[in-house]
Design an enzyme around this catalytic site. Structure first.
Site, short mmCIF file in Angstrom:
data_model
loop_
_atom_site.label_atom_id
_atom_site.label_comp_id
_atom_site.label_asym_id
_atom_site.label_seq_id
_atom_site.Cartn_x
_atom_site.Cartn_y
_atom_site.Cartn_z
N HIS A 26 -11.33 -0.98 1.23
CA HIS A 26 -11.61 0.23 0.41
C HIS A 26 -12.15 -0.09 -0.78
O HIS A 26 -11.63 1.13 -0.91
CB HIS A 26 -9.80 0.33 0.79
N ASP A 66 -0.69 -0.46 -4.99
CA ASP A 66 -1.29 -0.92 -5.12
C ASP A 66 -1.47 0.86 -5.84
O ASP A 66 -2.06 1.61 -6.55
CB ASP A 66 -2.37 -0.35 -4.02
N ASN A 67 -0.75 2.05 -5.68
CA ASN A 67 0.41 2.81 -6.41
C ASN A 67 1.49 3.55 -6.13
O ASN A 67 2.12 2.85 -5.32
CB ASN A 67 -0.78 4.28 -6.09
N LYS A 85 1.67 9.22 -6.32
CA LYS A 85 0.34 8.80 -6.06
C LYS A 85 -0.26 10.03 -6.48
O LYS A 85 -0.72 10.65 -6.20
CB LYS A 85 0.01 8.29 -4.76
N ASP A 93 0.58 -1.45 -0.59
CA ASP A 93 0.11 0.01 0.31
C ASP A 93 0.75 1.17 -0.39
O ASP A 93 1.55 1.30 0.89
CB ASP A 93 -0.92 -0.02 1.16
N ASP A 94 0.36 1.87 -1.28
CA ASP A 94 1.50 3.29 -0.65
C ASP A 94 3.39 2.84 -1.27
O ASP A 94 4.18 4.19 -0.60
CB ASP A 94 1.11 4.50 -0.50
N CYS A 116 -5.42 4.25 -4.12
CA CYS A 116 -5.61 2.97 -3.07
C CYS A 116 -7.35 2.34 -3.83
O CYS A 116 -7.07 1.08 -4.49
CB CYS A 116 -5.83 3.68 -1.63
N HIS A 120 1.64 2.46 4.00
CA HIS A 120 0.85 3.03 3.57
C HIS A 120 0.74 4.59 5.29
O HIS A 120 1.17 3.61 6.15
CB HIS A 120 -0.57 3.32 3.74
N ARG A 127 -7.62 -0.86 -6.04
CA ARG A 127 -8.52 -1.88 -5.47
C ARG A 127 -9.82 -2.15 -6.74
O ARG A 127 -9.87 -3.61 -6.85
CB ARG A 127 -8.91 -2.08 -3.93
N LYS A 180 -6.76 -4.84 3.97
CA LYS A 180 -7.57 -3.80 3.46
C LYS A 180 -8.49 -3.83 2.90
O LYS A 180 -8.07 -4.45 1.33
CB LYS A 180 -6.61 -2.62 2.94
#
Length: 549
Positions: A149, A339-340, A383, A44-45, A82, A235, A86, A147
């Site tokens: 989201h 994710d990014n 991001k 994540d991130d 994010c 993240h 997803r 996660k």
């Protein structure tokens, strides 16, 4: 090379390249023993250059091992944020098609990102199916830890109601790693639960439940399985365990510019980057003008960030060990990605009180744009944006049973994007992707299978254009050419054109030299946006502004 793009081509892309049988429900089928287990692991991130096998100094031996025995994509793309990522990963569609054209509704506000537009509902809609829904219908047990989201308000939007047999994690977008409670707390199956024990740490807890689910699957004889392991690491908030942080404290005292050059050199030497790939200009504060106290704080922020990645890798090692000990690793298809791109939120020097660094406190506690610039080496932007720094992710594919020996540890230059994961999973599992599900029409898959590349065939995955849009930032790629536009409030759209095969860092804008190419690709983008439900960002901003009055 000349590219011919027109209405028929774009509509063909949107319709998909598969023929589907119309069904009202996905009928369960008996799983063949030879079908692979499937696991998607998501960071994540995390930036493109943040793990060892992609050029980082951060210790990631378990991911490096998967890379050494698998295939690494130099060019794989996420959706710059994010929840759009997803949504696309889970459904095999563009995020706007799945109902999350911008963001997911907050726990604190059930309509925060529902703009009363088909593509902007703030949660997954009913015209898509998740990977879990497809695989569950063909006999897979479907497991998730991490996660979510992509839907919060109303249990019909939660994992168990979208195809997963078992779930543990956070439904919202972020939480404190040591004490995830309240509306951003933990959910087990469909029940809110509290963190257990004084030594609770979210990354460890997600793995505990993932390993538990795998063990239950084995003991219950319910293989094959699909597992979606969606870590929140790295993240923000910068919450890490002291033993992990101590490995990196004082390691970053030379600053982000020096780190960026070190990573760039390693990436060229190891083959992550081709020799012609340039290093984009620095986009960070001047390290040498910071006080010694501020430099120490910034070293601490980066050490915390690195520790989060280190801990995630340790936990991935636990999952891989569980697969090995059960004899399942050989026939488990594992994907690892982010994710990014790296997150620049919090300003040049990060957000949140420095007094919270190293404590169990904090929520929006970040490392800032200056370090994010190093995380995204050699690319520009972050991001939110759809330049390479915003949408490029490492992609490691590990599947010992299928990857040829002469391809293990190698890179591929074939490019792909998130919807390809659904198409790949459908093919390798022998599942049927439905035209109807629970009485609803389902949109065709937007992706293509990566299976030929996994099996060692170096042939382009995409013969048609692929697209991105997030907050007005727009892009289209076809072959080596990428057209990209950064949204600027009050200014007309200005496209830039890059030859990614020679200029992955987007340094040499070819738009003025190739106006016809710009016209063709931008026309394809406009047609895609129309058919996919993308709205001009100015219109979305007006909706947001009207709600703040």
């Amino acid at each position: 090379m000349r590219y011919i793009i027109g209405s028929a081509v774009t509509i063909a892309l949107l319709a998909g390249a598969y023929a589907f049988k119309t069904v009202d429900e996905i009928k369960p089928g008996k799983a063949a023993d030879s079908r692979p287990n499937i696991m998607i692991i998501m960071a994540d991130d995390m930036g493109y250059a943040d793990i060892g096998s992609y050029g980082s100094e951060v210790s990631t031996p378990n991911l490096d091992r998967l890379a050494a025995n698998g295939i690494r994509f130099r060019q794989f793309y996420n959706n710059a944020r994010c929840c759009p990522t997803r949504a696309s990963l889970l459904t095999g569609l563009y995020p706007h098609q799945a109902g999350i054209g911008h963001m997911t509704n907050d726990p604190e506000d059930s309509v925060a990102y529902n703009y009363n537009l088909k593509g902007y509902q703030g949660a997954l809609n009913n015209n898509c199916v998740t990977i879990a829904e497809v695989l569950k219908g063909s006999g897979y047990q479907t497991l998730m830890s991490g996660k979510w989201h992509v839907g919060y308000h109303g249990q019909q939007r939660w994992p168990l109601q979208r195809g997963f047999d078992k779930y543990y994690g956070i439904l919202a977008g972020a939480a404190n790693y040591f004490n995830p409670t309240g509306p951003r707390g933990l959910t087990l199956m469909n029940e809110q639960v509290q963190p257990e024990g004084d030594d609770f740490y979210l990354t460890d807890a997600l793995t505990d439940h993932a390993v538990k689910f795998l063990d239950e699957n084995r003991r219950e004889g319910k293989s094959p399985f699909f597992m979606y392991l969606a870590y929140t690491s790295p993240h923000w908030p910068l919450n890490a365990l002291k033993d992990d942080v101590d490995k990196y404290r004082n390691k970053y005292k030379s600053g982000w510019k020096a780190l960026r050059k070190e990573r760039y050199a390693r990436m060229i030497k190891s083959g992550v980057l081709t020799a012609e790939t340039g290093l984009s200009p620095d986009d960070a504060a001047d390290w040498d003008k910071l006080s010694a106290e501020k430099q120490d704080e910034m070293d601490f922020r980066m050490a915390l960030y690195a520790a989060q990645i280190d801990r995630m890798d340790q936990n991935i090692g636990r999952v891989v060990k569980a697969l090995e000990e059960s004899g399942q690793l050989e026939n488990t298809l594992i994907f690892f990605l982010s994710d990014n791109g790296a997150c620049a939120e919090g300003g040049d020097l990060g957000g949140g009180l420095k007094e919270n660094l190293g404590s169990k406190r904090g929520y929006m506690l970040s490392y800032g744009q200056s370090w994010a610039n190093a995380s995204n080496t050699p690319f520009k932007k972050y991001k939110h944006w759809v330049n390479e720094g915003g949408i490029s992710t490492p992609l490691i594919v590990h599947w010992p049973k299928a990857i040829p020996k002469n391809k293990k540890g190698k890179f591929t230059d074939q490019y792909g994007f998130l919807p390809d994961l659904m198409a790949t999973v459908v093919e390798v599992s022998g599942s049927k992707y439905p035209a109807r599900y629970k009485g609803q029409d389902i949109l065709p898959m937007a992706g293509k299978s990566l299976l030929p590349v996994i099996r060692g065939v170096e042939k382009p995955v995409h013969a048609q254009p692929i697209f991105w849009e997030h907050e007005g930032n727009s892009a289209v790629r076809l072959g080596n050419m990428k057209l990209v536009c950064e949204y600027e409030e009050g200014k007309p759209r200005k496209w830039q054109l890059y030859d990614i095969s020679k200029d992955r860092s987007e340094l040499d804008d070819l738009a003025e030299k190739n106006p016809e190419q710009v016209r063709r690709l931008s026309a394809a983008y406009d047609e895609w946006a129309l058919h996919t439900g993308v709205k001009p960002w100015n219109e979305i901003r007006k909706i947001l502004a009207s709600r703040r009055k």
